[in-house]
Design a protein around this motif. Structure first.
Motif, mmCIF file in Angstrom:
data_model
loop_
_atom_site.group_PDB
_atom_site.id
_atom_site.type_symbol
_atom_site.label_atom_id
_atom_site.label_comp_id
_atom_site.label_asym_id
_atom_site.label_seq_id
_atom_site.Cartn_x
_atom_site.Cartn_y
_atom_site.Cartn_z
ATOM 1 N N LEU A 180 0.828 -1.203 0.000
ATOM 2 C CA LEU A 180 0.000 0.000 0.000
ATOM 3 C C LEU A 180 0.864 1.254 0.000
ATOM 4 O O LEU A 180 0.576 2.223 -0.721
ATOM 5 C CB LEU A 180 -0.923 -0.002 1.218
ATOM 6 N N GLN A 181 1.935 1.256 0.772
ATOM 7 C CA GLN A 181 2.836 2.413 0.818
ATOM 8 C C GLN A 181 3.452 2.679 -0.555
ATOM 9 O O GLN A 181 3.523 3.828 -1.014
ATOM 10 C CB GLN A 181 3.925 2.179 1.859
ATOM 11 N N ARG A 182 3.894 1.621 -1.223
ATOM 12 C CA ARG A 182 4.485 1.796 -2.557
ATOM 13 C C ARG A 182 3.445 2.274 -3.559
ATOM 14 O O ARG A 182 3.722 3.119 -4.412
ATOM 15 C CB ARG A 182 5.120 0.479 -3.023
ATOM 16 N N ALA A 183 2.231 1.730 -3.465
ATOM 17 C CA ALA A 183 1.167 2.135 -4.388
ATOM 18 C C ALA A 183 0.812 3.605 -4.193
ATOM 19 O O ALA A 183 0.622 4.351 -5.162
ATOM 20 C CB ALA A 183 -0.056 1.248 -4.182
ATOM 21 N N ARG A 184 0.723 4.030 -2.938
ATOM 22 C CA ARG A 184 0.417 5.441 -2.669
ATOM 23 C C ARG A 184 1.491 6.358 -3.250
ATOM 24 O O ARG A 184 1.179 7.429 -3.791
ATOM 25 C CB ARG A 184 0.310 5.663 -1.162
#
Length: 338
Positions: A180-184
Motif C-alpha cells: 500500500l505504501q508503494r502504491a500510494r
C-alpha cells in the motif's frame, strides 16, 4: 426437486446482489469495461460451481472478492497496461495531426456509472466511489503492479482492513502495508503530473450551467463560445486514435477541419466514469436523422473544461450505455430542411 430449485434460485439471487460492486472492482483492476464484465461472470460461475465447498469461514462477499481477485490477476498476467493517449505520447500540434489507430486493448475504456457504482446512502462513500473510477485515477491505477493495484483498491477505495486484505491475498499484514505504501507513492507521482477533475456530486449550479453552455456551443458548433469554456491547457483525446491535442486553439482548429463532420451534432447526457458526459450523434446524410459518433467524457476544474475525451468505438459503447443506434430528426429540423 422444488426445494432444490428454490435453493439454487436463492443462491443465484445472493450472488447476483454483488454483481455491480464486483464489476466496479474488476473494472478498476483491468481498465476495461468488457473485460470486467467477463471477469465478474467468470467469478459468479466459479462461485456457483464451488459453493458446496464454501465453508463460511468468511462472508460470501469476501469469498467472491477472493475469486474475483484471482480471476483479474490471471487476466492481467497476460495483458498490457491500458492507458490514455496522454500517457503514451506527447501532444500533437494541429499542423501535424493525423488519425492513427492503435489496438483496442491499448486503451483505458469508459464505463457507465450504473454498471460499477452500487447505490449507497452515505454521500461521502458515494463521492469516493465516483472519484475512484474517473479516468485520471484509473490511468494511475494501471501504472501499479497487479497485486499493488488490488491492495490499494481494497484498502483505499473499499475500506477493507489490512488483515482482511492479507487473508484474501494469502499474505501478511506487513506485506499488505508495504504494498500500500508503494502504491500510494506511485499514485502521488501521477497526481503531480497533471490536475485532476474537480466535479461536485451532485453537480453544483455553476457546473450545471457550464454543461448547458457546452451543449449549446457544441450543438451550435460555435467555436467562439466553446473557446470561452476551455482552459488554455485543455486536452482532447479520441481513442482508438493516439492523437491528442492541447490548448483551445488546436482543439477548435481540429473541430473545424478534420472534425468538421461533427457540425450539427446532438448530445444526450450520460453518467460515465463518475463524470458528466454525453452520447454524441452526428448528422447521417444517407439515412437522415443522426448516427452514433462518440461517448464524450468531460473533465471540469476551476469553472472550465480541462479535458474532453471522445471514445469513438460506437458499436461497442452505445449498446453498453443502453443508447439507441439512430436518432430521428426532430420535426422542426425536417421542416427547415425541406
Amino acid at each position: 426437486m422444488t426445494d432444490g430449485t428454490a435453493t439454487l434460485d436463492d443462491l443465484d439471487a445472493r450472488l447476483e446482489k454483488h454483481r455491480v460492486e464486483l464489476t466496479g472492482y474488476c473494472y478498476r483492476m483491468l481498465g476495461s469495461s468488457f473485460e470486467a464484465e467477463d471477469a465478474v461472470q467468470d467469478t459468479l460461475v466459479r462461485a456457483w460451481r464451488s459453493y458446496d465447498k464454501f465453508e463460511g469461514r468468511s462472508s460470501l462477499r469476501s469469498w467472491l472478492y477472493r475469486i474475483a481477485t484471482n480471476v483479474c490477476l490471471d487476466m492481467l498476467s497476460a495483458s498490457t497496461r491500458r492507458a490514455r493517449p496522454v500517457d503514451l505520447s506527447e501532444s500533437t500540434p494541429l499542423a501535424r495531426a493525423a488519425l492513427s489507430p492503435r489496438p483496442d486493448d491499448t486503451w483505458l475504456e469508459p464505463v457507465p456509472d450504473a454498471r460499477v457504482l452500487p447505490a449507497v446512502e452515505d454521500p461521502a462513500e458515494a463521492a469516493v466511489a465516483k472519484e475512484s473510477v474517473r479516468l485520471a485515477f484509473m490511468a494511475a491505477l494501471q501504472q501499479l503492479p497487479p497485486k499493488q493495484r488490488a491492495v490499494l483498491i481494497l484498502r483505499e477505495v473499499l475500506a477493507w482492513r489490512a488483515s482482511e486484505v492479507a487473508e484474501l491475498l494469502g499474505t501478511t499484514v506487513a506485506s499488505v502495508n508495504s504494498a500500500l505504501q508503494r502504491a500510494r507513492a506511485t499514485l502521488a507521482e501521477q497526481r503531480d503530473r497533471g490536475a485532476e477533475a474537480a466535479v461536485s456530486d451532485p453537480l453544483d449550479e455553476e457546473q450545471r450551467k457550464l454543461l448547458e453552455r457546452y451543449v449549446a456551443a457544441f450543438e451550435g458548433y460555435d467555436m467562439t463560445a466553446l473557446t470561452a469554456l476551455l482552459h488554455e491547457d485543455a486536452v482532447m483525446t479520441m481513442p482508438p486514435f493516439d492523437l491528442w491535442l492541447t490548448g483551445h486553439d488546436d482543439i477548435t482548429g481540429f473541430m473545424t477541419t478534420l472534425g468538421s463532420a461533427c457540425a450539427g451534432s446532438r448530445l444526450l447526457p450520460v453518467q460515465v466514469n463518475g463524470l458528466p458526459g454525453f452520447a454524441q450523434y452526428k448528422p447521417d446524410p444517407e439515412a437522415g436523422g443522426f448516427t452514433p459518433w462518440a461517448i464524450q467524457v468531460l473533465e471540469i476544474s476551476d469553472g472550465g473544461l480541462t479535458g474532453f475525451h471522445f471514445f469513438l468505438d460506437t458499436a461497442r459503447w452505445f449498446p453498453l450505455f443502453g443508447l439507441p443506434l439512430h436518432l430521428e430528426a426532430e420535426a422542426d429540423e425536417v421542416q427547415q430542411g425541406a
